[in-house]
Motif scaffolding. Structure first.
Motif, mmCIF file in Angstrom:
data_model
loop_
_atom_site.group_PDB
_atom_site.id
_atom_site.type_symbol
_atom_site.label_atom_id
_atom_site.label_comp_id
_atom_site.label_asym_id
_atom_site.label_seq_id
_atom_site.Cartn_x
_atom_site.Cartn_y
_atom_site.Cartn_z
ATOM 1 N N TRP A 284 9.739 -8.170 6.952
ATOM 2 C CA TRP A 284 10.239 -6.809 6.767
ATOM 3 C C TRP A 284 9.236 -5.778 7.243
ATOM 4 C CZ3 TRP A 284 15.197 -6.464 4.931
ATOM 5 C CH2 TRP A 284 15.714 -7.612 4.324
ATOM 6 N N VAL A 285 9.773 -4.697 7.771
ATOM 7 C CA VAL A 285 8.972 -3.527 8.112
ATOM 8 C C VAL A 285 9.332 -2.414 7.146
ATOM 9 C CG1 VAL A 285 8.588 -1.712 9.819
ATOM 10 C CG2 VAL A 285 8.682 -4.087 10.554
ATOM 11 N N LEU A 286 8.324 -1.832 6.531
ATOM 12 C CA LEU A 286 8.509 -0.709 5.621
ATOM 13 C C LEU A 286 7.889 0.523 6.252
ATOM 14 C CD1 LEU A 286 8.209 -3.466 3.939
ATOM 15 C CD2 LEU A 286 7.899 -1.992 1.978
ATOM 16 N N MET A 287 8.647 1.609 6.248
ATOM 17 C CA MET A 287 8.171 2.855 6.841
ATOM 18 C C MET A 287 8.354 4.009 5.868
ATOM 19 S SD MET A 287 9.732 2.326 10.699
ATOM 20 C CE MET A 287 11.291 1.702 10.032
ATOM 21 N N PRO A 288 7.456 4.976 5.898
ATOM 22 C CA PRO A 288 7.599 6.127 5.002
ATOM 23 C C PRO A 288 8.900 6.866 5.254
ATOM 24 C CG PRO A 288 5.426 6.080 6.021
ATOM 25 C CD PRO A 288 6.255 5.075 6.746
ATOM 26 N N ARG A 289 9.633 7.141 4.200
ATOM 27 C CA ARG A 289 10.884 7.883 4.336
ATOM 28 C C ARG A 289 10.585 9.324 4.762
ATOM 29 N NH1 ARG A 289 15.796 6.720 2.730
ATOM 30 N NH2 ARG A 289 15.063 4.958 1.480
ATOM 31 N N VAL B 260 0.828 -1.197 0.000
ATOM 32 C CA VAL B 260 0.000 0.000 0.000
ATOM 33 C C VAL B 260 0.868 1.254 0.000
ATOM 34 C CG1 VAL B 260 -1.845 -1.208 1.235
ATOM 35 C CG2 VAL B 260 -0.147 0.100 2.525
ATOM 36 N N ASP B 261 0.248 2.354 -0.319
ATOM 37 C CA ASP B 261 0.879 3.664 -0.228
ATOM 38 C C ASP B 261 0.754 4.136 1.210
ATOM 39 O OD1 ASP B 261 1.718 6.251 -0.316
ATOM 40 O OD2 ASP B 261 0.177 6.962 -1.695
ATOM 41 N N PRO B 262 1.870 4.279 1.947
ATOM 42 C CA PRO B 262 1.770 4.642 3.361
ATOM 43 C C PRO B 262 1.191 6.026 3.596
ATOM 44 C CG PRO B 262 4.037 4.803 2.620
ATOM 45 C CD PRO B 262 3.256 4.182 1.493
ATOM 46 N N GLN C 246 -2.157 6.345 5.431
ATOM 47 C CA GLN C 246 -1.779 6.892 6.729
ATOM 48 C C GLN C 246 -1.170 5.830 7.642
ATOM 49 O OE1 GLN C 246 -2.221 10.427 7.902
ATOM 50 N NE2 GLN C 246 -2.038 10.388 5.686
ATOM 51 N N ALA C 247 -0.332 4.958 7.077
ATOM 52 C CA ALA C 247 0.293 3.883 7.843
ATOM 53 C C ALA C 247 1.637 4.347 8.396
ATOM 54 C CB ALA C 247 0.488 2.654 6.966
ATOM 55 N N ASP C 248 1.855 4.081 9.681
ATOM 56 C CA ASP C 248 3.156 4.368 10.282
ATOM 57 C C ASP C 248 4.163 3.294 9.911
ATOM 58 O OD1 ASP C 248 2.426 6.750 11.846
ATOM 59 O OD2 ASP C 248 1.165 5.357 12.968
ATOM 60 N N ILE C 249 3.725 2.045 9.911
ATOM 61 C CA ILE C 249 4.597 0.948 9.516
ATOM 62 C C ILE C 249 3.796 -0.065 8.699
ATOM 63 C CG2 ILE C 249 6.169 1.183 11.470
ATOM 64 C CD1 ILE C 249 4.809 -1.147 12.798
ATOM 65 N N ILE C 250 4.479 -0.721 7.783
ATOM 66 C CA ILE C 250 3.888 -1.749 6.936
ATOM 67 C C ILE C 250 4.705 -3.014 7.131
ATOM 68 C CG2 ILE C 250 3.374 -2.436 4.564
ATOM 69 C CD1 ILE C 250 3.219 0.585 3.897
ATOM 70 N N ILE C 251 4.049 -4.142 7.387
ATOM 71 C CA ILE C 251 4.733 -5.405 7.624
ATOM 72 C C ILE C 251 4.483 -6.324 6.437
ATOM 73 C CG2 ILE C 251 5.001 -7.380 9.162
ATOM 74 C CD1 ILE C 251 3.880 -5.655 11.408
ATOM 75 N N ARG C 252 5.568 -6.813 5.822
ATOM 76 C CA ARG C 252 5.455 -7.667 4.650
ATOM 77 C C ARG C 252 6.534 -8.747 4.664
ATOM 78 N NH1 ARG C 252 1.378 -5.501 4.428
ATOM 79 N NH2 ARG C 252 0.221 -4.637 2.671
ATOM 80 N N GLY C 253 6.328 -9.771 3.866
ATOM 81 C CA GLY C 253 7.296 -10.841 3.718
ATOM 82 C C GLY C 253 8.251 -10.607 2.571
ATOM 83 N N SER C 254 8.245 -9.408 2.001
ATOM 84 C CA SER C 254 9.140 -9.073 0.894
ATOM 85 C C SER C 254 9.706 -7.683 1.115
ATOM 86 C CB SER C 254 8.388 -9.117 -0.439
ATOM 87 O OG SER C 254 9.185 -8.554 -1.469
ATOM 88 N N PRO C 255 11.003 -7.476 0.845
ATOM 89 C CA PRO C 255 11.599 -6.159 1.029
ATOM 90 C C PRO C 255 11.372 -5.217 -0.148
ATOM 91 C CG PRO C 255 13.278 -7.678 0.303
ATOM 92 C CD PRO C 255 11.999 -8.486 0.444
#
Length: 296
Positions: free
Chosen positions: A269-274, A132-134, A138-147
């Motif tokens: 993996w955790v993805l966070m908005p830069r 998704v588009d953080p 409005q996501a603080d963190i995104i959890i996924r199995g792919s980087p």
């Protein structure tokens, strides 16, 4: 008006793709925001944005300004956070977006424990298996199995695990337990569609490692649905231990073909908005989950 205010307004316009949405987000009128941007462009002597009837587009100068604006705003937030860190404690709303399988089998148990430890934090959890588009979500963190992510994300490895091949006791009682890749061709394999490398299973054979393409009566791009189908005894799955681990421990699923299952490692993996600093609640959640998922 401080330059940082202009930068924040500019970044929100780009992120939201609309003057109207950015104005609403910043609690100003669209006309006031448009004038602010005009003054900024006049001061810089360059155009930062081009507008069409459908969307906004960055000029080359705008792209450079956006990159530097993120750096400046991030530095300001980090500086203020460091100064206030002695008084900071995790509190407020934490917005998390996670894949369905991991959420339903791991976060289901982890989140209540986290909230008990940090009672001043509340969590808004959204579930989807697509990236998704953080900003819009409005996501603080995104959890996924792919980087895999774009330049707008900061990527952090949360934990490492492995993929398990497993089936319900009821399925194995009915159809028997496969002992090799050849045996699997006679079984109903529930496939995860559209996600490489999870679409094929690496299995050891007498001729070396082969990429087995699972075939059966059902495939799905939703891990949670595949998990439920396996639990109900409808077939064999190959899913991360982050998803099936608890079910294997309590006997609802049985791991099979462990001796031939290859290339089964997987990272979470955790993805966070830069451009956003780690708030105390975000850092607390990352630390908590790292401990929670630790094999020790």
């Amino acid at each position: 008006m401080p330059a940082s205010t202009d930068m924040k307004a500019f970044t929100r316009i780009v992120e939201l793709g609309s003057f109207a949405k950015a104005a609403d987000d910043l609690n100003v009128t669209p006309s006031a925001l448009s004038k602010l941007m005009s003054r900024l462009e006049d001061r810089l002597g360059v155009r930062l944005l081009t507008r069409t009837t459908r969307r906004l587009a960055l000029t080359p100068e705008g792209s450079l300004y956006l990159e530097r604006a993120y750096e400046v705003l991030d530095l300001i937030e980090r500086t203020e956070a460091d100064v206030a860190s002695s008084r900071a404690r995790p509190k407020g709303l934490l917005r998390i977006n996670s894949s369905t399988g991991f959420s339903r089998q791991t976060l289901l148990h982890a989140v209540p424990a986290f909230l008990q430890r940090y009672p001043e934090v509340s969590i808004d959890l959204s579930l989807t298996d697509r990236l998704v588009d953080p900003v819009s979500e409005q996501a603080d963190i995104i959890i996924r199995g792919s980087p895999s992510a774009g330049a707008e994300f900061v990527v952090h490895e949360l934990a490492r695990g492995r993929r398990l091949i497993c089936a319900a006791p009821s399925y194995l009682k009915r159809y028997g337990e496969p002992r090799s890749s050849d045996d699997l061709t006679q079984h109903n394999c529930l496939a995860l569609s559209g996600q490489v490398p999870a679409t094929t299973w690496s299995l050891a054979t007498e001729d070396g490692v082969v990429q087995f393409l699972p075939k059966g009566s059902f495939s799905c791009d939703n891990v949670g649905m595949l998990f439920d189908m396996a639990i109900e005894g409808h077939g064999i799955v190959r899913l991360a231990d982050f998803v099936v681990g608890q079910a294997v421990q309590d006997g609802r699923l049985i791991e099979i073909l462990a001796e031939v299952n290859r290339a089964s490692s997987i990272s979470l993996w955790v993805l966070m908005p830069r451009g956003r600093f780690l708030s105390p609640r975000v850092q607390a959640f990352l630390d908590f989950m790292a401990d929670y998922l630790s094999p020790n």
